[in-house]
Design an enzyme around this catalytic site. Structure first.
Site, PDB file in Angstrom:
ATOM      1  N   SER A   1      65.437 -42.922 -37.359  1.00  0.00           N
ATOM      2  CA  SER A   1      64.019 -43.189 -37.047  1.00  0.00           C
ATOM      3  C   SER A   1      63.674 -42.813 -35.613  1.00  0.00           C
ATOM      4  CB  SER A   1      63.656 -44.645 -37.335  1.00  0.00           C
ATOM      5  OG  SER A   1      64.161 -45.515 -36.365  1.00  0.00           O
TER       6      SER A   1
ATOM      7  N   THR B   1      65.750 -48.874 -37.753  1.00  0.00           N
ATOM      8  CA  THR B   1      65.171 -49.994 -37.004  1.00  0.00           C
ATOM      9  C   THR B   1      64.560 -49.561 -35.677  1.00  0.00           C
ATOM     10  OG1 THR B   1      67.322 -50.424 -36.006  1.00  0.00           O
ATOM     11  CG2 THR B   1      66.745 -51.706 -37.966  1.00  0.00           C
ATOM     12  N   ASP B   2      65.034 -48.426 -35.124  1.00  0.00           N
ATOM     13  CA  ASP B   2      64.639 -48.083 -33.748  1.00  0.00           C
ATOM     14  C   ASP B   2      63.137 -47.906 -33.591  1.00  0.00           C
ATOM     15  OD1 ASP B   2      67.271 -48.221 -33.115  1.00  0.00           O
ATOM     16  OD2 ASP B   2      67.535 -46.109 -32.606  1.00  0.00           O
TER      17      ASP B   2
ATOM     18  N   THR C   1      69.931 -46.643 -40.232  1.00  0.00           N
ATOM     19  CA  THR C   1      71.282 -47.224 -40.295  1.00  0.00           C
ATOM     20  C   THR C   1      71.592 -47.773 -41.679  1.00  0.00           C
ATOM     21  OG1 THR C   1      71.263 -47.745 -37.946  1.00  0.00           O
ATOM     22  CG2 THR C   1      72.749 -49.042 -39.307  1.00  0.00           C
TER      23      THR C   1
HETATM   24  N1  ASP Z   1      69.695 -47.825 -34.997  1.00  0.00           N
HETATM   25  C1  ASP Z   1      68.799 -47.284 -35.927  1.00  0.00           C
HETATM   26  C2  ASP Z   1      68.743 -48.093 -37.199  1.00  0.00           C
HETATM   27  O1  ASP Z   1      69.024 -49.229 -37.116  1.00  0.00           O
HETATM   28  C3  ASP Z   1      68.861 -45.863 -36.160  1.00  0.00           C
HETATM   29  C4  ASP Z   1      67.497 -45.471 -36.636  1.00  0.00           C
HETATM   30  O2  ASP Z   1      66.543 -46.050 -36.177  1.00  0.00           O
HETATM   31  O3  ASP Z   1      67.425 -44.632 -37.515  1.00  0.00           O
HETATM   32  O4  ASP Z   1      68.411 -47.659 -38.270  1.00  0.00           O
END
Ligand code: ASP
Length: 351
Positions: free
Chosen positions: A55, A87-88, A11
């Site tokens: 991710s 973050t995922d 993100t």
């Molecule tokens: N929601 C995720 C992020 O915060 C998407 C990911 O993990 O790429 O990056």
């Protein structure tokens, strides 16, 4: 001071498109936006782009490549490595890197909850904070950490704890190891750091380990499916402090006897597992040959079990259990013996 900044997407690097958010901002561009906030002036930052990925779509070979790039950066003489990441699955990448790297130089992950084109994007500040922590002498020896919303979290125990809020991470049951406020570092603690178990390349060739959730009314179908799919190990995402219905416990005994390693984590976000209950519960799981793994999340335990199976090659579930128990002791989890365990002898109380 040389800092290596590795971009992987997420993100923090995403912009909105008609079909949803997509990572398209290069790590060099991210570095420029971070300069709106205090960043260490003494540091020269060199950027490496490893791909603009979400991710949630990464696999273990991607983590192996990232661990390899981190190792290369350290061999090139970087004093610290900062990684921008979705973050995922950040908690899995951070833990996987901690299974590989022994160096005293810090490895720091960061990301964002809001995309780069959000008017209140959190990525630039998080990246500036991550660079500040990475360049600070207090970060040395901490191993892998994640920086988010001013807090520095250790890799071991790290969990995404909020789907959307900027304070996205935590280590349930423990606190952050440091805080970084307006460019100033405040050190809070330094958890024990187990020795690495595997190499960067090993990460891409770990045996299959699946996670099986337990829920009211569950049967053994998912457990059997995991083994049929080739799993050499299974992590139970068990009830409470590590309990399972009796038919699952019976299946675990069968699997362990067949050479499949079974490890127990909990559905509960905080607190350690404890093999306390009979009637098919945790005490019976322990007697069935499952290994209990303190307060590791199912996602961390899956990586640890896979690494332990790799290390214990040929020594079966009990060999992997020994590796896990030693690792847990090095991580500061000192278990008392379980007097109700009949499976293990007194010298190996079962973790
Ligand atoms: N929601 C995720 C992020 O915060 C998407 C990911 O993990 O790429 O990056």
């Amino acid at each position: 001071m040389q800092l290596r900044l590795i971009g992987t997407g997420g993100t923090i690097a995403s912009r909105s498109t008609p079909t949803g958010r997509v990572a398209s901002v290069t790590v060099k561009e991210l570095l420029e936006t971070a300069r709106a906030f205090p960043v260490p002036e003494c540091a020269e930052v060199t950027c490496v782009e490893m791909g603009l990925r979400a991710s949630f779509s990464l696999g273990l070979p991607d983590l192996a490549a990232l661990a390899g790039a981190v190792g290369e950066s350290l061999r090139d003489g970087a004093d610290a490595v900062v990684i921008t990441h979705g973050t995922d699955s950040m908690e899995e990448t951070a833990f996987a890197l901690s299974l590989v790297h022994a160096d005293d130089r810090p490895i720091v992950l960061t990301g964002a909850q809001r995309p780069a084109d959000d008017p209140a994007a959190d990525g630039p500040r998080n990246l500036a904070t991550a660079l500040t922590w990475a360049a600070h002498p207090a970060a040395r020896g901490h191993g892998v950490s994640a920086v988010f919303d001013g807090a520095v979290w250790p890799a071991i125990g790290l969990r995404k704890t909020d789907t959307l809020a900027p304070a996205a991470f935590g280590v349930p049951g423990r606190g952050p190891v440091a805080r970084v406020d307006d460019g100033r570092v405040r050190l809070i603690g330094r958890p024990p750091r187990p020795a690495p178990l595997i190499s960067a390349d090993d990460l891409g060739r770990l045996p299959r380990v699946d996670i099986v959730p337990l829920y009211v009314g569950c049967d053994t179908a998912l457990l059997d499916a995991a083994v049929a799919a080739g799993a050499r190990g299974v992590v139970l995402c068990a009830f409470g402090a590590g309990n399972a219905p009796p038919d699952v416990t019976e299946a675990v005994a069968r699997l362990v006897a067949d050479g499949v390693a079974v490890a127990v984590a909990s559905r509960v976000p905080a607190g350690a597992t404890s093999a306390a209950y009979g009637a098919g519960g945790g005490a019976d799981l322990l007697r069935a040959g499952a290994v209990f793994a303190a307060d590791l999340s199912p996602w961390h335990l899956r990586l640890l079990l896979a690494a332990a199976l790799h290390r214990a090659e040929g020594r079966g579930p009990e060999g992997a259990a020994v590796v896990i128990r030693d690792w847990l002791a090095d991580a500061g989890h000192h278990d008392a013996a379980h007097p109700w365990s009949g499976h293990h002898d007194a010298a190996h109380p079962g973790g």
